[in-house]
Design a protein around this motif. Structure first.
Motif, PDB file in Angstrom:
ATOM      1  N   HIS A 436       3.682 -24.921 -11.311  1.00 25.72           N
ATOM      2  CA  HIS A 436       4.640 -24.981 -10.200  1.00 25.72           C
ATOM      3  C   HIS A 436       4.465 -26.305  -9.463  1.00 25.72           C
ATOM      4  CE1 HIS A 436       7.026 -23.894  -6.725  1.00 25.72           C
ATOM      5  NE2 HIS A 436       7.276 -22.694  -7.229  1.00 25.72           N
ATOM      6  N   LEU A 437       5.550 -27.031  -9.272  1.00 30.34           N
ATOM      7  CA  LEU A 437       5.466 -28.376  -8.709  1.00 30.34           C
ATOM      8  C   LEU A 437       4.878 -28.381  -7.305  1.00 30.34           C
ATOM      9  CD1 LEU A 437       8.880 -29.837  -9.939  1.00 30.34           C
ATOM     10  CD2 LEU A 437       6.595 -30.309 -10.843  1.00 30.34           C
ATOM     11  N   ALA A 438       5.171 -27.346  -6.525  1.00 26.73           N
ATOM     12  CA  ALA A 438       4.643 -27.296  -5.158  1.00 26.73           C
ATOM     13  C   ALA A 438       3.129 -27.183  -5.146  1.00 26.73           C
ATOM     14  CB  ALA A 438       5.270 -26.128  -4.405  1.00 26.73           C
ATOM     15  N   GLU A 439       2.555 -26.563  -6.172  1.00 20.76           N
ATOM     16  CA  GLU A 439       1.108 -26.372  -6.246  1.00 20.76           C
ATOM     17  C   GLU A 439       0.401 -27.530  -6.942  1.00 20.76           C
ATOM     18  OE1 GLU A 439      -0.105 -22.061  -6.962  1.00 20.76           O
ATOM     19  OE2 GLU A 439       1.759 -22.204  -8.110  1.00 20.76           O
ATOM     20  N   THR A 440       1.161 -28.412  -7.555  1.00 21.23           N
ATOM     21  CA  THR A 440       0.550 -29.433  -8.406  1.00 21.23           C
ATOM     22  C   THR A 440       0.905 -30.842  -7.944  1.00 21.23           C
ATOM     23  OG1 THR A 440       2.416 -29.192  -9.967  1.00 21.23           O
ATOM     24  CG2 THR A 440       0.459 -27.858 -10.375  1.00 21.23           C
ATOM     25  N   SER A 441       1.835 -31.481  -8.596  1.00 21.25           N
ATOM     26  CA  SER A 441       2.078 -32.904  -8.344  1.00 21.25           C
ATOM     27  C   SER A 441       2.578 -33.183  -6.939  1.00 21.25           C
ATOM     28  CB  SER A 441       3.069 -33.447  -9.374  1.00 21.25           C
ATOM     29  OG  SER A 441       4.265 -32.694  -9.373  1.00 21.25           O
ATOM     30  N   GLN A 442       3.380 -32.291  -6.384  1.00 19.47           N
ATOM     31  CA  GLN A 442       3.881 -32.533  -5.027  1.00 19.47           C
ATOM     32  C   GLN A 442       2.751 -32.472  -4.008  1.00 19.47           C
ATOM     33  OE1 GLN A 442       7.074 -29.705  -4.445  1.00 19.47           O
ATOM     34  NE2 GLN A 442       8.459 -30.770  -5.839  1.00 19.47           N
ATOM     35  N   LEU A 443       1.883 -31.495  -4.145  1.00 23.96           N
ATOM     36  CA  LEU A 443       0.759 -31.375  -3.223  1.00 23.96           C
ATOM     37  C   LEU A 443      -0.182 -32.564  -3.355  1.00 23.96           C
ATOM     38  CD1 LEU A 443      -1.301 -28.290  -2.299  1.00 23.96           C
ATOM     39  CD2 LEU A 443      -2.500 -30.276  -3.180  1.00 23.96           C
ATOM     40  N   VAL A 444      -0.505 -32.938  -4.585  1.00 20.12           N
ATOM     41  CA  VAL A 444      -1.434 -34.051  -4.810  1.00 20.12           C
ATOM     42  C   VAL A 444      -0.863 -35.339  -4.239  1.00 20.12           C
ATOM     43  CG1 VAL A 444      -2.469 -35.506  -6.589  1.00 20.12           C
ATOM     44  CG2 VAL A 444      -2.561 -33.007  -6.800  1.00 20.12           C
ATOM     45  N   ALA A 445       0.428 -35.573  -4.432  1.00 21.46           N
ATOM     46  CA  ALA A 445       1.049 -36.794  -3.915  1.00 21.46           C
ATOM     47  C   ALA A 445       0.944 -36.870  -2.392  1.00 21.46           C
ATOM     48  CB  ALA A 445       2.507 -36.856  -4.344  1.00 21.46           C
TER      49      ALA A 445
END
Length: 503
Positions: A436-445
């Motif tokens: 899930h993008l919210a849990e992965t790349s978006q959060l890390v960014a």
């Protein structure tokens, strides 16, 4: 377990069917005196697991416990496992079929009876069980666990289910629906999960607008395929060769992994003594990546931290890899219960004299309590678990979109704490079992922007058993694994390096 619907053996030992009569609608039916009065143990175990899952249990843990209590093994245990997982996993397809056959919404069917119907539907539409056996055995189960009145209802519904093939039922229940909704029903994933998977495939660069539908279909199908058992040989305690000699075959992805095609892994001595363990190859790969020699320069005797260690599988692998480099791992868990699980996972490691410091505390507080302490930190954070739907059939129904926001808040707090505990120049491996993008790349960014940490290219750290780069990891610099491309859980991994100096 009986799949032949009853019967007897003649004088020559040949199986003969039970006596039957013709019902009013022309169908064959057993005489009341010939009907089974109770379900067979395998089906009964499957039904009990579904009920326990409805009360919050985890299918994989509860099933093993009930199989042992029932004394089921071999073919019977395999049947119970396939039936349990399939009925839970595919209820998104079976429920609309049951509604049509019952003439009422599933919400109006008593939950224990509905679970019996799902088990029957899976035998009829998802397993190689003869229709008469699937129906008669499930009715016998209903008579035992739901009562005589419910058994008649189950019999009537399953008769209607058996009138069509799976393909015919699919065509009916998806007719007139939008493309994603058709995928959601046929492949039994909630719509919000289907949308999240599609967005992740596109954003990660795994799929393009031209092939995203094909990729999404393959991913949903992989989620519904029972996974093989992946094993890890914990370095210094066991070898892949030992697991191969015990009946597994060497992993093509992980240099410390092996794959078991069938059987009980607990029968392998190395697994039983916890020198090896059941662990997804994706989890092995990200742990190997964080433990890459030379990744962090500095003290001769480094200290590494597993911030969210429970239940301890990654911790055990990390600790054994750290010992090879003269480093020591500190394992933290938020509760005493989960800390106990970590200690259990580490039993063989500790008995081998490998030092692991194990403690209980809130990982969100460690950044304040132990700042600038560790060279490497693993932040394997709690998540929706959408990447492990193959292994956890109930997860797709247990999670809802409303779970994402509070989880992302927790994940962000844990990642910020992980960075705070890291020494300048050290690294944090952030991982989730969710794409899930919210849990992965978006959060890390967002964390990178806030802290000034550098997002390192983690892709070169992911190499297969032969040492070759693993393909289809995404655009980078972070990594996303996929069930349909790698045969692993959909693990996400990002490598963040803390600045050498803080402004």
């Amino acid at each position: 377990m009986s799949d032949d619907g009853g019967g007897y053996r003649d004088a020559k030992g040949r199986q003969r069917p039970a006596a039957r009569r013709r019902s009013n609608d022309g169908r064959s039916a057993q005489r009341p005196t010939d009907r089974r009065r109770s379900g067979d143990p395998a089906r009964r175990v499957a039904w009990q697991v579904t009920r326990n899952v409805a009360d919050g249990a985890y299918a994989n843990l509860d099933l093993q416990k009930l199989l042992r209590e029932a004394g089921l093994h071999g073919r019977d245990a395999g049947f119970a496992t396939e039936l349990t997982y399939g009925a839970i996993r595919m209820r998104g397809l079976y429920d609309p079929i049951i509604e049509r056959c019952a003439g009422r919404p599933v919400a109006q069917i008593d939950a224990p009876v509905l679970d019996t119907l799902r088990l029957g539907a899976h035998q009829l539409l998802g397993m190689r069980v003869p229709a008469h056996a699937a129906a008669s055995e499930t009715v016998a189960l209903a008579r035992e666990v739901n009562g005589a009145g419910a058994a008649g209802f189950v019999n009537a519904v399953l008769r209607r289910v058996s009138e069509r093939t799976r393909e015919e039922w699919v065509a009916e229940v998806i007719a007139g629906r939008e493309p994603l909704e058709r995928l959601s029903i046929e492949h039994s994933h909630p719509m919000w999960v289907v949308r999240a998977m599609r967005a992740a495939l596109l954003e990660r660069g795994t799929a393009t607008s031209d092939d995203v539908d094909e990729q999404l279909l393959a991913l949903l199908q992989a989620d519904n395929a029972p996974p093989l058992v992946s094993l890890v040989a914990r370095p210094g305690l066991a070898t892949v060769e030992e697991l191969v000699a015990a009946g597994a075959h060497a992993s093509q992805l992980s240099r410390v992994g092996a794959v078991l095609d069938g059987g009980d892994p607990a029968q392998i001595d190395a697994v039983r003594r916890m020198r090896a363990a059941v662990q997804d190859e994706g989890s092995q790969l990200l742990t190997l990546a964080l433990a890459e020699p030379g990744l962090v320069e500095g003290r001769e005797h480094q200290e590494w931290l597993d911030l969210c260690a429970g239940p301890g599988g990654k911790t055990a692998l990390l600790a054994n890899l750290a010992a090879e480099q003269g480093a020591v791992v500190f394992a933290n868990e938020v509760s005493e219960h989960r800390t106990t699980l970590v200690r259990k996972s580490l039993r063989a490691t500790l008995e081998a004299g490998i030092e692991v410091m194990i403690g209980t505390g809130d990982g969100r507080d460690l950044g304040v309590e132990e700042p600038d302490t560790y060279e490497r930190v693993l932040a394997d954070v709690p998540c929706t678990g959408l990447g492990a739907l193959r292994r956890r059939p109930e997860a797709r129904w247990r999670r809802t979109p409303s779970d994402v926001t509070p989880l992302v808040t927790l994940q962000r707090q844990l990642l910020l704490s992980a960075l705070a505990t890291t020494r300048p120049g050290g690294v944090v491996g952030y991982s989730t079992c969710s794409p899930h993008l919210a849990e992965t790349s978006q959060l890390v960014a967002s964390v990178v922007e806030q802290t000034g940490a550098t997002l390192q290219d983690a892709r070169p750290l992911f190499r297969d058993t032969a040492g070759a780069p693993i393909e289809h990891l995404g655009n980078g610099p972070d990594v996303q694994l996929w069930p349909h491309l790698h045969g692993t859980d959909a693990m996400y991994f990002a490598l963040l390096r803390k600045p050498e100096t803080q402004d």
